[in-house]
Design an enzyme around this catalytic site. Structure first.
Site, PDB file in Angstrom:
ATOM      1  N   HIS A  55      -4.471  -5.891 -10.664  1.00 32.38           N
ATOM      2  CA  HIS A  55      -3.209  -5.265 -10.262  1.00 32.38           C
ATOM      3  C   HIS A  55      -2.124  -5.397 -11.324  1.00 32.38           C
ATOM      4  O   HIS A  55      -1.512  -4.385 -11.704  1.00 32.38           O
ATOM      5  CB  HIS A  55      -2.739  -5.818  -8.924  1.00 32.38           C
ATOM      6  CG  HIS A  55      -3.467  -5.244  -7.756  1.00 32.38           C
ATOM      7  ND1 HIS A  55      -3.230  -3.980  -7.259  1.00 32.38           N
ATOM      8  CD2 HIS A  55      -4.448  -5.767  -6.969  1.00 32.38           C
ATOM      9  CE1 HIS A  55      -4.004  -3.745  -6.224  1.00 32.38           C
ATOM     10  NE2 HIS A  55      -4.764  -4.808  -6.025  1.00 32.38           N
TER      11      HIS A  55
ATOM     12  N   HIS B 152       0.824  -1.208   0.000  1.00 31.77           N
ATOM     13  CA  HIS B 152       0.000   0.000   0.000  1.00 31.77           C
ATOM     14  C   HIS B 152       0.858   1.258   0.000  1.00 31.77           C
ATOM     15  O   HIS B 152       0.470   2.280  -0.570  1.00 31.77           O
ATOM     16  CB  HIS B 152      -0.951  -0.002   1.191  1.00 31.77           C
ATOM     17  CG  HIS B 152      -2.186  -0.821   0.974  1.00 31.77           C
ATOM     18  ND1 HIS B 152      -3.023  -1.206   1.982  1.00 31.77           N
ATOM     19  CD2 HIS B 152      -2.715  -1.333  -0.171  1.00 31.77           C
ATOM     20  CE1 HIS B 152      -4.027  -1.924   1.476  1.00 31.77           C
ATOM     21  NE2 HIS B 152      -3.850  -2.008   0.170  1.00 31.77           N
TER      22      HIS B 152
END
Length: 398
Positions: A382, A253
């Site tokens: 992703h 993150h």
């Protein structure tokens, strides 16, 4: 294993995006219930024909909308529109508004209203509008209004996380993850519409999470907060592998924020953006690097101790995108070295050269944890999105 390609080349990146789409299309299209099939074994066998998670629905819409442009496939626009119809007609709560978290065919099995899911609703509509799908641009504005009414906390300048179906009960939990993906969605909405309110909101969220709240959490992004947005150092300490709310600091993150801060800087230069992006990136790699087997571990605690040593596909995807962004932004070769090293690790261990796409999670020494390649929520968004962003950083696509 295939020969190692030039990971910085346009040809490789586009070919990899094409391989990802080929794994899912056209088999992912659910012609009975609408929407998409969500769960696949390594070889592509559909292992759950009923569950439709809002994160899968919206991520498929994103993938197809982007792929239609980058790969020049008109049928991908049709596939994206197929998902938009299901999102707007089935995922949407007809009684209370907002969008259901999980569907069982055409009936909701989890009616909770999650900000994380609504962030991807906004991203999906923005992506579909960019692809020219009728009605999607209006849905972008409609979703903004919903978010303002139900999730936005003006006094905190951040979004609430979880609310009951009828909006009567707001969970006390607050999290950065939903706000991070809301930043991503706001940037996409700005790129699609040109309306500055979306860019303003992206900037506000980025500063709140990456500067102001990070200042309470060792200078980097912590995941979990109390209702008053004070740091919750103990949330899910006993459940470090929780799918959406794992305990601790997540290096993936941090590098995902690096990527988003650099995108934000393209449209709104601010003197704090690059230094913050670098701090998050450098901390992530320093804390997560596996010097024995390669790649990046998943999470660590406030004491610096690793909590989840596994190798998650998305962490590596977001980090190569961040490395490319920093390499182009700063001109420093060391970021390209990180980029190549992590791509090589992914090429050897995370990418399935037999059937395509990425394995979801590996053990620290590189053994896959499951033969389910893509459970609900994955869709290889992703790696697909990382390749697209790298192409944009390189100036190869708009």
């Amino acid at each position: 294993m295939k020969p190692v390609p030039d990971f910085r080349s346009k040809d490789f990146l586009i070919a990899h995006m094409r391989e990802i789409m080929d794994f899912y299309h056209p088999i992912c299209l659910n012609t009975l219930d609408g929407g998409y099939f969500n769960e696949y074994r390594d070889d592509g066998l559909i292992t759950d024909a009923k569950t439709q998670h809002i994160v899968s629905t919206t991520r498929f819409i994103f993938n197809f909308s982007v792929a239609a442009d980058v790969l020049g496939r008109r049928d991908y626009i049709d596939a994206a529109a197929h998902g938009v119809r299901y999102l707007a007609e089935v995922h949407r709560d007809p009684d209370h508004g907002g969008y259901f978290w999980v569907m069982d065919g055409r009936e909701p099995s989890d009616t909770t209203k999650h900000c994380y899911g609504h962030a991807f609703v906004l991203l999906a509509y923005a992506s579909a509008a960019r692809a020219g799908i009728a009605g999607a641009k209006e849905k972008v504005a409609e979703t903004w209004d919903l978010l303002e009414q139900r999730f936005w906390e003006p006094a905190r300048q951040l979004y609430r996380d979880e609310i009951s179906r009828d909006w009567s009960t707001v969970s006390p939990y607050r999290g950065q993850n939903a706000n991070m993906h809301m930043t991503e969605a706001m940037l996409a909405a700005y790129e699609t519409t040109g309306e500055t309110r979306y860019l303003d909101r992206a900037e506000t969220l980025a500063r709140r999470i990456c500067v102001e709240l990070a200042g309470q959490a060792q200078g980097v992004v912590w995941e979990h907060y109390h209702e008053d947005w004070s740091v919750d150092w103990d949330y899910n300490r006993d459940d470090p592998k929780h799918l959406f709310r794992p305990y601790g600091y997540l290096p993936g993150h941090m590098t995902e924020w690096t990527k988003l801060l650099l995108i934000l800087e393209r449209y709104r230069p601010r003197d704090w953006l690059l230094p913050t992006a670098v701090t998050l990136y450098e901390t992530a790699l320093a804390r997560s690097a596996d010097l024995e087997f390669g790649g990046m571990h998943y999470s660590y605690g406030p004491d610096g101790r690793l909590y989840d040593l596994d190798k998650y596909h998305w962490t590596h995807c977001e980090t190569v995108a961040a490395a490319a962004g920093l390499a182009m932004r700063t001109g420093q070769e060391r970021y390209w070295q990180d980029y190549d090293r992590l791509w090589r690790y992914s090429w050897r261990h995370l990418i399935d050269h037999e059937y395509g796409c990425w394995f979801r999670i590996l053990s620290p020494d590189g053994v896959k944890r499951s033969d389910i390649k893509s459970p609900p929520g994955k869709t290889d968004y992703h790696p697909f999105g990382a390749c697209w962003e790298i192409l944009r950083v390189l100036g190869e696509v708009k």
